[in-house]
Design a protein around this motif. Structure first.
Motif, PDB file in Angstrom:
ATOM      1  N   PHE A  47      21.470   1.709   2.132  1.00  0.00           N
ATOM      2  CA  PHE A  47      21.397   1.178   3.485  1.00  0.00           C
ATOM      3  C   PHE A  47      22.052   2.134   4.482  1.00  0.00           C
ATOM      4  CE2 PHE A  47      23.391  -1.725   6.741  1.00  0.00           C
ATOM      5  CZ  PHE A  47      22.218  -1.950   7.445  1.00  0.00           C
ATOM      6  N   ASN A  48      21.395   2.310   5.622  1.00  0.00           N
ATOM      7  CA  ASN A  48      21.881   3.175   6.691  1.00  0.00           C
ATOM      8  C   ASN A  48      22.045   4.617   6.219  1.00  0.00           C
ATOM      9  OD1 ASN A  48      22.666   3.591   9.370  1.00  0.00           O
ATOM     10  ND2 ASN A  48      24.838   3.494   8.843  1.00  0.00           N
ATOM     11  N   GLY A  49      21.242   5.009   5.253  1.00  0.00           N
ATOM     12  CA  GLY A  49      21.334   6.364   4.720  1.00  0.00           C
ATOM     13  C   GLY A  49      20.096   7.177   4.991  1.00  0.00           C
ATOM     14  N   LEU A 100      16.653  -5.120   2.705  1.00  0.00           N
ATOM     15  CA  LEU A 100      16.534  -5.809   1.417  1.00  0.00           C
ATOM     16  C   LEU A 100      15.075  -6.122   1.107  1.00  0.00           C
ATOM     17  CD1 LEU A 100      19.482  -8.379   1.569  1.00  0.00           C
ATOM     18  CD2 LEU A 100      19.348  -6.347   0.133  1.00  0.00           C
ATOM     19  N   SER A 101      14.351  -6.588   2.107  1.00  0.00           N
ATOM     20  CA  SER A 101      12.936  -6.912   1.916  1.00  0.00           C
ATOM     21  C   SER A 101      12.107  -5.660   1.623  1.00  0.00           C
ATOM     22  CB  SER A 101      12.402  -7.617   3.167  1.00  0.00           C
ATOM     23  OG  SER A 101      11.021  -7.878   3.058  1.00  0.00           O
ATOM     24  N   ASN A 102      12.465  -4.556   2.276  1.00  0.00           N
ATOM     25  CA  ASN A 102      11.688  -3.318   2.130  1.00  0.00           C
ATOM     26  C   ASN A 102      11.891  -2.635   0.790  1.00  0.00           C
ATOM     27  OD1 ASN A 102      10.614  -3.551   4.738  1.00  0.00           O
ATOM     28  ND2 ASN A 102      12.327  -2.445   5.657  1.00  0.00           N
ATOM     29  N   MET A 103      12.909  -3.045   0.050  1.00  0.00           N
ATOM     30  CA  MET A 103      13.181  -2.422  -1.244  1.00  0.00           C
ATOM     31  C   MET A 103      11.999  -2.546  -2.203  1.00  0.00           C
ATOM     32  SD  MET A 103      17.111  -3.724  -1.731  1.00  0.00           S
ATOM     33  CE  MET A 103      17.072  -3.521  -3.512  1.00  0.00           C
ATOM     34  N   LYS A 104      11.264  -3.639  -2.095  1.00  0.00           N
ATOM     35  CA  LYS A 104      10.131  -3.849  -2.998  1.00  0.00           C
ATOM     36  C   LYS A 104       9.078  -2.769  -2.816  1.00  0.00           C
ATOM     37  CE  LYS A 104       6.673  -7.261  -4.407  1.00  0.00           C
ATOM     38  NZ  LYS A 104       6.141  -8.644  -4.205  1.00  0.00           N
ATOM     39  N   LEU A 105       8.733  -2.464  -1.549  1.00  0.00           N
ATOM     40  CA  LEU A 105       7.732  -1.433  -1.291  1.00  0.00           C
ATOM     41  C   LEU A 105       8.248  -0.055  -1.676  1.00  0.00           C
ATOM     42  CD1 LEU A 105       4.975  -0.623  -0.133  1.00  0.00           C
ATOM     43  CD2 LEU A 105       6.073  -0.413   2.105  1.00  0.00           C
ATOM     44  N   VAL A 106       9.523   0.210  -1.388  1.00  0.00           N
ATOM     45  CA  VAL A 106      10.097   1.516  -1.728  1.00  0.00           C
ATOM     46  C   VAL A 106      10.072   1.740  -3.233  1.00  0.00           C
ATOM     47  CG1 VAL A 106      12.141   2.990  -1.595  1.00  0.00           C
ATOM     48  CG2 VAL A 106      11.557   1.503   0.329  1.00  0.00           C
ATOM     49  N   SER A 107      10.414   0.712  -3.995  1.00  0.00           N
ATOM     50  CA  SER A 107      10.406   0.849  -5.454  1.00  0.00           C
ATOM     51  C   SER A 107       8.989   1.044  -5.979  1.00  0.00           C
ATOM     52  CB  SER A 107      11.052  -0.372  -6.109  1.00  0.00           C
ATOM     53  OG  SER A 107      10.306  -1.550  -5.865  1.00  0.00           O
ATOM     54  N   GLN A 108       8.037   0.347  -5.384  1.00  0.00           N
ATOM     55  CA  GLN A 108       6.646   0.476  -5.815  1.00  0.00           C
ATOM     56  C   GLN A 108       6.117   1.880  -5.543  1.00  0.00           C
ATOM     57  OE1 GLN A 108       4.023  -2.481  -4.149  1.00  0.00           O
ATOM     58  NE2 GLN A 108       2.188  -1.300  -4.608  1.00  0.00           N
ATOM     59  N   CYS A 109       6.393   2.414  -4.353  1.00  0.00           N
ATOM     60  CA  CYS A 109       5.917   3.747  -4.009  1.00  0.00           C
ATOM     61  C   CYS A 109       6.638   4.820  -4.827  1.00  0.00           C
ATOM     62  CB  CYS A 109       6.109   4.003  -2.515  1.00  0.00           C
ATOM     63  SG  CYS A 109       5.058   2.996  -1.443  1.00  0.00           S
ATOM     64  N   ILE A 114       0.840  -1.204   0.000  1.00  0.00           N
ATOM     65  CA  ILE A 114       0.000   0.000   0.000  1.00  0.00           C
ATOM     66  C   ILE A 114       0.872   1.249   0.000  1.00  0.00           C
ATOM     67  CG2 ILE A 114      -1.761   1.304   1.247  1.00  0.00           C
ATOM     68  CD1 ILE A 114      -2.760  -1.319   2.410  1.00  0.00           C
ATOM     69  N   CYS A 115       0.653   2.108  -0.973  1.00  0.00           N
ATOM     70  CA  CYS A 115       1.346   3.389  -1.073  1.00  0.00           C
ATOM     71  C   CYS A 115       0.295   4.505  -1.100  1.00  0.00           C
ATOM     72  CB  CYS A 115       2.188   3.466  -2.344  1.00  0.00           C
ATOM     73  SG  CYS A 115       3.492   2.221  -2.469  1.00  0.00           S
ATOM     74  N   PRO A 116       0.603   5.661  -0.506  1.00  0.00           N
ATOM     75  CA  PRO A 116       1.864   6.001   0.165  1.00  0.00           C
ATOM     76  C   PRO A 116       2.015   5.309   1.508  1.00  0.00           C
ATOM     77  CG  PRO A 116       0.318   7.808   0.376  1.00  0.00           C
ATOM     78  CD  PRO A 116      -0.333   6.807  -0.540  1.00  0.00           C
ATOM     79  N   ASP A 117       3.239   5.309   2.004  1.00  0.00           N
ATOM     80  CA  ASP A 117       3.576   4.701   3.283  1.00  0.00           C
ATOM     81  C   ASP A 117       4.261   5.750   4.154  1.00  0.00           C
ATOM     82  OD1 ASP A 117       5.693   3.217   5.118  1.00  0.00           O
ATOM     83  OD2 ASP A 117       4.157   1.735   4.614  1.00  0.00           O
ATOM     84  N   LYS A 118       3.939   5.772   5.435  1.00  0.00           N
ATOM     85  CA  LYS A 118       4.447   6.813   6.333  1.00  0.00           C
ATOM     86  C   LYS A 118       5.966   6.788   6.479  1.00  0.00           C
ATOM     87  CE  LYS A 118       3.826   4.098  10.590  1.00  0.00           C
ATOM     88  NZ  LYS A 118       5.262   4.052  10.920  1.00  0.00           N
ATOM     89  N   ASP A 119       6.591   5.651   6.195  1.00  0.00           N
ATOM     90  CA  ASP A 119       8.038   5.532   6.340  1.00  0.00           C
ATOM     91  C   ASP A 119       8.800   5.797   5.050  1.00  0.00           C
ATOM     92  OD1 ASP A 119       8.009   4.885   9.081  1.00  0.00           O
ATOM     93  OD2 ASP A 119       7.506   2.799   8.615  1.00  0.00           O
ATOM     94  N   ILE A 120       8.085   6.181   4.005  1.00  0.00           N
ATOM     95  CA  ILE A 120       8.704   6.522   2.721  1.00  0.00           C
ATOM     96  C   ILE A 120       8.254   7.930   2.358  1.00  0.00           C
ATOM     97  CG2 ILE A 120       9.007   5.887   0.300  1.00  0.00           C
ATOM     98  CD1 ILE A 120       8.068   3.051   1.115  1.00  0.00           C
ATOM     99  N   PRO A 165      13.676   4.992   7.900  1.00  0.00           N
ATOM    100  CA  PRO A 165      13.187   4.030   8.908  1.00  0.00           C
ATOM    101  C   PRO A 165      13.218   2.583   8.440  1.00  0.00           C
ATOM    102  CG  PRO A 165      11.702   5.922   8.728  1.00  0.00           C
ATOM    103  CD  PRO A 165      12.643   5.995   7.563  1.00  0.00           C
ATOM    104  N   LEU A 166      13.247   2.374   7.133  1.00  0.00           N
ATOM    105  CA  LEU A 166      13.223   1.025   6.576  1.00  0.00           C
ATOM    106  C   LEU A 166      14.606   0.529   6.161  1.00  0.00           C
ATOM    107  CD1 LEU A 166      10.062   1.345   4.293  1.00  0.00           C
ATOM    108  CD2 LEU A 166      10.210   0.808   6.735  1.00  0.00           C
ATOM    109  N   ALA A 167      15.613   1.375   6.355  1.00  0.00           N
ATOM    110  CA  ALA A 167      16.967   1.018   5.893  1.00  0.00           C
ATOM    111  C   ALA A 167      18.011   1.239   6.976  1.00  0.00           C
ATOM    112  CB  ALA A 167      17.321   1.858   4.662  1.00  0.00           C
ATOM    113  N   ARG A 168      17.575   1.367   8.217  1.00  0.00           N
ATOM    114  CA  ARG A 168      18.506   1.747   9.269  1.00  0.00           C
ATOM    115  C   ARG A 168      19.423   0.594   9.680  1.00  0.00           C
ATOM    116  NH1 ARG A 168      17.328   0.396  14.498  1.00  0.00           N
ATOM    117  NH2 ARG A 168      15.328  -0.617  14.936  1.00  0.00           N
ATOM    118  N   PHE A 169      20.584   0.955  10.154  1.00  0.00           N
ATOM    119  CA  PHE A 169      21.573   0.025  10.696  1.00  0.00           C
ATOM    120  C   PHE A 169      21.047  -0.555  12.009  1.00  0.00           C
ATOM    121  CE2 PHE A 169      25.198  -0.717  13.485  1.00  0.00           C
ATOM    122  CZ  PHE A 169      26.028  -1.463  12.690  1.00  0.00           C
ATOM    123  N   PRO A 170      21.198  -1.855  12.282  1.00  0.00           N
ATOM    124  CA  PRO A 170      21.957  -2.866  11.537  1.00  0.00           C
ATOM    125  C   PRO A 170      21.055  -3.791  10.723  1.00  0.00           C
ATOM    126  CG  PRO A 170      21.546  -3.663  13.743  1.00  0.00           C
ATOM    127  CD  PRO A 170      20.825  -2.330  13.630  1.00  0.00           C
TER     128      PRO A 170
END
Length: 254
Positions: A87-89, A129-138, A39-45, A118-123
């Motif tokens: 990642f971590n950015g 990696l899993s969250n990349m799909k939603l980020v690309s979709q949004c 579901i997009c938009p997402d509060k963490d993107i 929030p979806l790419a934070r260390f560590p």
């Protein structure tokens, strides 16, 4: 136990790993966010826009609001660039700010940044990696939003660093037409080089022009030719003045 060891090892790939190592015994440190939604938009993107008039003051873009671009100073005559961190950015720190300011100096770009901190934070590399799909979709929805408001696909470039480079490629999975140009800055290598299929990584099939710039190839960055054109700066593995990552230095001696 084996999975935990993988996470610990991968965590050392992050730029801030040395600073963050003292937090590993804090349970909050390991609360990784893994999205199980489409579901997009997402509060963490979040999407931001910069123009010559706004300078470094970022303007939030809401793709649900049809006047969001107009109020932010979007000029359909100008070229567009979408910048995605890894990642971590975050979009608010280097090297993203360096890229943003470089495009600001050009004066002929609408500059968009994607912040998925929030979806790419260390560590939490595995969840990132899993969250990349939603980020690309949004982000594909942002791309379509720009096109719907007069943007020219032939004048639009996606620039991604590390995991962000692969997200640029994954955007094309959610578009009817192939993107015109993608610039990948050290596309991430850990796990993706072994387990990432064509859907999950940047390839030359994702845009009419795919340019790759290698500066940290090897342990962290992709070593193979990825795009139509690959540039290896100073050999592509180590840059003058850089001390190198602790993990790279260790592996070079064994």
């Amino acid at each position: 136990m084996r999975l935990l060891c993988v996470v610990v090892i991968i965590s050392f790939l992050a730029p801030d790993a040395v600073d963050g190592i003292w937090n590993i015994f804090d349970i909050k440190y390991w609360r990784c966010v893994m999205k199980n939604t489409d579901i997009c938009p997402d509060k963490d993107i979040r999407f931001y826009m910069y123009t010559r008039e706004s300078g470094t003051r970022r303007l939030r873009i809401d793709i649900r609001n049809h006047v969001s671009l107009e109020y932010s100073g979007f000029d359909p005559v100008k070229k567009n660039v979408i910048i995605i961190h890894g990642f971590n950015g975050t979009e608010a720190k280097t090297p993203m700010t360096i890229l943003r300011n470089a495009y600001l100096s050009r004066t002929d770009y609408n500059i968009f940044t994607v912040d998925w901190k929030p979806l790419a934070r260390f560590p939490c590399y595995l969840s990132a990696l899993s969250n990349m799909k939603l980020v690309s979709q949004c982000t594909a929805k942002l791309y379509a939003f720009i096109m719907d408001h007069g943007g020219d696909a032939r004048e639009t470039t996606c620039v991604g660093h590390s995991l962000g480079a692969h997200i640029c490629g994954m955007i094309s999975n959610h578009l009817d037409l192939k993107q015109h140009k993608i610039v990948g800055l050290d596309p991430a290598r850990p796990l993706i080089n072994r387990y990432g299929d064509k859907y999950f990584r940047l390839t030359r099939d994702d845009a009419h022009q795919v340019q790759i710039i290698h500066t940290n190839a090897g342990v962290l960055g992709e070593v193979n030719q990825v795009g139509h054109v690959d540039f290896c700066v100073n050999g592509g593995t180590m840059q003058p003045g850089c001390k190198g990552h602790i993990l790279r230095n260790y592996w070079s001696k064994v």
